[in-house]
Scaffold this active site. Structure first.
Site, PDB file in Angstrom:
ATOM      1  N   GLY A   1      42.379  58.998  13.475  1.00 53.74           N
ATOM      2  CA  GLY A   1      43.417  59.229  12.480  1.00 53.74           C
ATOM      3  C   GLY A   1      44.707  59.633  13.148  1.00 53.74           C
ATOM      4  O   GLY A   1      44.862  59.518  14.379  1.00 53.74           O
TER       5      GLY A   1
ATOM      6  N   ASP B   1      41.949  65.351  -1.315  1.00 52.41           N
ATOM      7  CA  ASP B   1      41.896  63.996  -0.760  1.00 52.41           C
ATOM      8  C   ASP B   1      40.579  63.304  -1.116  1.00 52.41           C
ATOM      9  O   ASP B   1      39.924  62.710  -0.262  1.00 52.41           O
ATOM     10  CB  ASP B   1      42.085  64.029   0.756  1.00 52.41           C
TER      11      ASP B   1
ATOM     12  N   GLY C   1      35.771  56.856  14.671  1.00 57.79           N
ATOM     13  CA  GLY C   1      36.930  56.930  13.789  1.00 57.79           C
ATOM     14  C   GLY C   1      38.121  57.544  14.494  1.00 57.79           C
ATOM     15  O   GLY C   1      37.988  58.256  15.499  1.00 57.79           O
TER      16      GLY C   1
ATOM     17  N   THR D   1      37.205  60.943  16.116  1.00 55.57           N
ATOM     18  CA  THR D   1      35.872  61.410  15.748  1.00 55.57           C
ATOM     19  C   THR D   1      34.835  60.630  16.539  1.00 55.57           C
ATOM     20  O   THR D   1      34.936  59.409  16.688  1.00 55.57           O
ATOM     21  CB  THR D   1      35.628  61.220  14.239  1.00 55.57           C
TER      22      THR D   1
ATOM     23  N   PHE E   1      45.894  62.556  13.662  1.00 53.84           N
ATOM     24  CA  PHE E   1      45.871  63.774  14.461  1.00 53.84           C
ATOM     25  C   PHE E   1      44.635  63.906  15.345  1.00 53.84           C
ATOM     26  O   PHE E   1      44.449  64.938  15.980  1.00 53.84           O
ATOM     27  CB  PHE E   1      45.947  65.005  13.555  1.00 53.84           C
ATOM     28  N   GLY E   2      43.761  62.911  15.380  1.00 56.34           N
ATOM     29  CA  GLY E   2      42.593  63.107  16.212  1.00 56.34           C
ATOM     30  C   GLY E   2      41.620  61.957  16.152  1.00 56.34           C
ATOM     31  O   GLY E   2      41.836  60.942  15.489  1.00 56.34           O
TER      32      GLY E   2
END
Length: 684
Positions: free
Chosen positions: A43, A169, A41, A48, A45-46
């Protein structure tokens, strides 16, 4: 394969066993412990990664790497905010990760000027992926699935909100179905002679392990029930008063986030309830949010969309969902427990006479209760019951050996037919872990204690809730019912034992103890109450003195750790106590409640905490369950010889054994475990 974590590496894939990237030369081990396998994954900001933890025998874990784009790095305000969000996720997982439905934080550190977070790997599919498969096929979830979702996740919201945290969220992509797998032990082979056991849509078959003579079960799909897990705490915030203080910021996901959060940056517990409600209606209909909201009318039209595909829900669930997704905060549910209360409001209170005449349970005679308990008999597992989504830590069998009840950390009680393992009821209503259950001697009442600080009394035959007993200020750890079926006792973390009239629910009195009460047992004549405590003592109380005692008759010392379980033999002459010191002590009792000042025997053999002890009703055996994942059977005729060794050790569970119970005819033993299963044993 090993994956390089350098964001600038153009060929990050490396062969297994490499220590440095063959392309850029970067180290492939974080902290000389964690190694990325593949990205799963990314996103804003980073990234996974699925990873392995060398210090945990190569167990799977997740690595989250803080890696914002250059546009963020060149903006000081944005990089500070992004770093705060990443650090916040680590802080929240550290605070909340003890809950079984929230990932556990393993590590948070900086290496080579990069921030990393390592957390528990949840093996499963998120509900967003499931929704994508169903979308456009009119295959939304059914009402039962939505109720299960609410029953499973509302206690999680209650847990995080009680600790001052709002998720902000909640959406299908942040809810995972954790798979629970059953694997064959080494040396197991199929045994076709056994009948399959049906569990939901999966069929389990038994398998025989020659070395131990134990039976194991395995699904043809290698999958059992699933557990819902809430993930991604990167945007959650601490509560200050009733709302989040500070400047507002738009955080969350458009469509799922309520107006107060998306427009003004404010969030309340009711904001998470809104997001969960939107998630439910989307999963129910099985389509995009755009089709469920009418911007011209400014309202949700999910009911019409659901009816358009030929489906509907009960008025009760429909009203609950509508209230969860109200635009105005004040019109919504304010607390998760309020939603659960309405969700379970179908449980009504009836008199004992009404229930006895209105609800009848027809159970066939058991087929497993024909083998005698001879001294040389060997016990074997004949059935595995699967259905709980958390550890099974309490068991009780009805007087006729027809019914088995089980309590679990999934907040439910399940009622089974002991003869064939068929599930009769799932009792929902507790808002916390169910820690203890008891069945009255006439088989009429079922009592349950919970970490929600309440005791509930149910009608066993119908599963109807009769009473919710409130009064404890701490977790309820143990419940017991008197032999005449009139008195219910409950022990709690609040250092008290409460005595109730079971039929009316009236509180009759309170006994005060110096420390947390872990376990309770009542003698067969109803005159003596025994309690086990965290202060390492066993206390003996007199119950038939006409008034409640101010203090115990005896305080028995001898254990070096907390007393986790107590039991009294059917003839009232023997008391057993199991402790976290890994031992079981036996004490002599007489009819007047007098007890030996020191234990007559100390049973050793478990390698870790003893969680549960139970006498067989014929008084020939004592069973004990332990954190070492075993059950030991002790023959009581050997109590006059030293040393006393276990007659047999049962090893079918893959996790700590929290509860053991014998059937009233002594021919069946059941055990509940951290592995979320119940094993049914009989002797040959």
């Amino acid at each position: 394969m090993i994956y390089c974590l350098n964001p600038n590496c153009h060929n990050p894939q490396n062969p297994t066993g490499a220590r440095f990237c063959q392309t850029c030369g970067s180290k492939l081990w974080l902290k000389n412990r964690y190694q990325a396998i593949k990205p799963i994954g990314a996103g804003s900001f980073g990234r996974t990664f699925l990873a392995e933890d060398r210090d945990r025998l190569g167990a799977k874990c997740l690595i989250k790497q803080f890696s914002p784009p250059p546009s963020i790095y060149t903006n000081p305000e944005k990089i500070i905010k992004a770093t705060e969000l990443f650090e916040r996720e680590a802080q929240q997982l550290l605070q909340l990760g003890e809950h079984p439905q929230i990932p556990t934080l393993y590590a948070y550190f900086e290496e080579d000027k990069q921030l990393y977070l390592v957390e528990e790997f949840i093996d499963g599919e998120d509900l967003g992926q499931d929704l994508d498969k169903r979308n456009g096929k009119n295959r939304g979830n059914g009402e039962a699935e939505i109720r299960h979702l609410l029953q499973s996740l509302l206690p999680v919201l209650q847990y995080i909100h009680s600790r001052g945290v709002i998720h902000r969220d909640i959406k299908p992509a942040n809810i995972l179905r954790r798979r629970k797998l059953l694997s064959f032990p080494s040396g197991a082979r199929a045994c076709r002679a056994l009948s399959p056991v049906q569990t939901g849509a999966k069929v389990k078959f038994a398998s025989f392990l020659p070395a131990s003579g134990q039976f194991w079960s395995k699904s043809l799909a290698a999958e059992t029930e699933t557990e819902l897990v809430l993930i991604d705490f990167g945007v959650c915030k601490q509560l200050t008063g009733s709302n989040i203080s500070g400047k507002g910021s738009r955080v969350g996901t458009e469509g799922y986030a309520p107006l107060e959060q998306w427009r003004g940056g404010k969030a309340y517990p009711a904001s998470d309830i809104y997001s969960l409600g939107v998630t439910c209606i989307q999963l129910l209909v099985g389509t995009s949010l755009e089709e469920l909201y009418d911007p011209f009318e400014g309202r949700w039209v999910w009911r019409a969309r659901l009816q358009a595909v030929g489906k509907d829900v009960s008025p009760q669930l429909g009203q609950i969902l509508d209230k969860m997704i109200k635009d105005r905060v004040g019109e919504r549910y304010q607390k998760a427990e309020d939603v659960l209360k309405d969700l379970n409001s179908g449980t009504l209170t009836f008199s004992r006479q009404q229930l006895a005449t209105s609800f009848k349970l027809h159970i066939p005679s058991p087929q497993l209760l024909s083998l005698p308990t001879t001294n040389g008999a060997q016990w074997r597992c004949v059935q595995t019951l699967v259905g709980h989504l958390g550890e099974v830590n309490s068991l009780a069998i009805s007087p006729g050996s027809h019914i088995l009840a089980s309590g679990s950390w999934d907040n439910t009680i399940k009622v089974w037919q002991l003869a064939n393992g068929k599930l009769i009821h799932t009792l929902k209503g507790h808002l916390g872990y169910v820690t203890s259950i008891a069945i009255s001697p006439d088989g009429y009442f079922l009592a349950s204690g919970s970490w929600d600080k309440t005791v509930k009394v149910w009608h066993l035959g119908s599963g109807r809730l009769l009473h919710t007993l409130k009064g404890h200020s701490g977790y309820v750890n143990s419940v017991a019912i008197s032999p005449n079926g009139e008195i219910l006792v409950s022990g709690s973390w609040d250092k008290t034992i409460k005595i109730w009239h079971i039929e009316s629910g009236e509180l009759l009195g309170t006994l005060v103890t110096p420390d947390c009460v872990r376990s309770l047992a009542i003698s067969p004549d109803g005159k003596t109450l025994v309690s086990g405590s965290d202060d390492r003592t066993v206390r003996v109380w007199q119950l038939d003195a006409g008034a409640l005692p101010d203090s115990p008759l005896y305080s028995l010392s001898g254990h070096s750790h907390c007393v986790r379980s107590v039991a009294i033999s059917s003839d009232g002459k023997l008391l057993a106590s199991g402790s976290w010191d890994s031992t079981i002590k036996l004490w002599r009792l007489d009819k007047s409640g007098r007890v030996s000042a020191s234990p007559t025997d100390t049973l050793t053999g478990h390698s870790c905490y003893v969680y549960s002890v139970a006498f067989s009703p014929d008084r020939k055996l004592l069973a004990s369950g332990s954190r070492d994942s075993t059950i030991k059977l002790w023959h009581l005729d050997a109590c006059n010889s030293q040393p006393i060794a276990p007659m047999q050790t049962l090893t079918a569970h893959s996790g700590p054994v929290y509860s053991v119970a014998f059937s009233p005819d002594s021919r069946i033993l059941v055990s509940g475990s951290d592995d979320a299963t119940i094993k049914v044993w009989r002797c040959d």
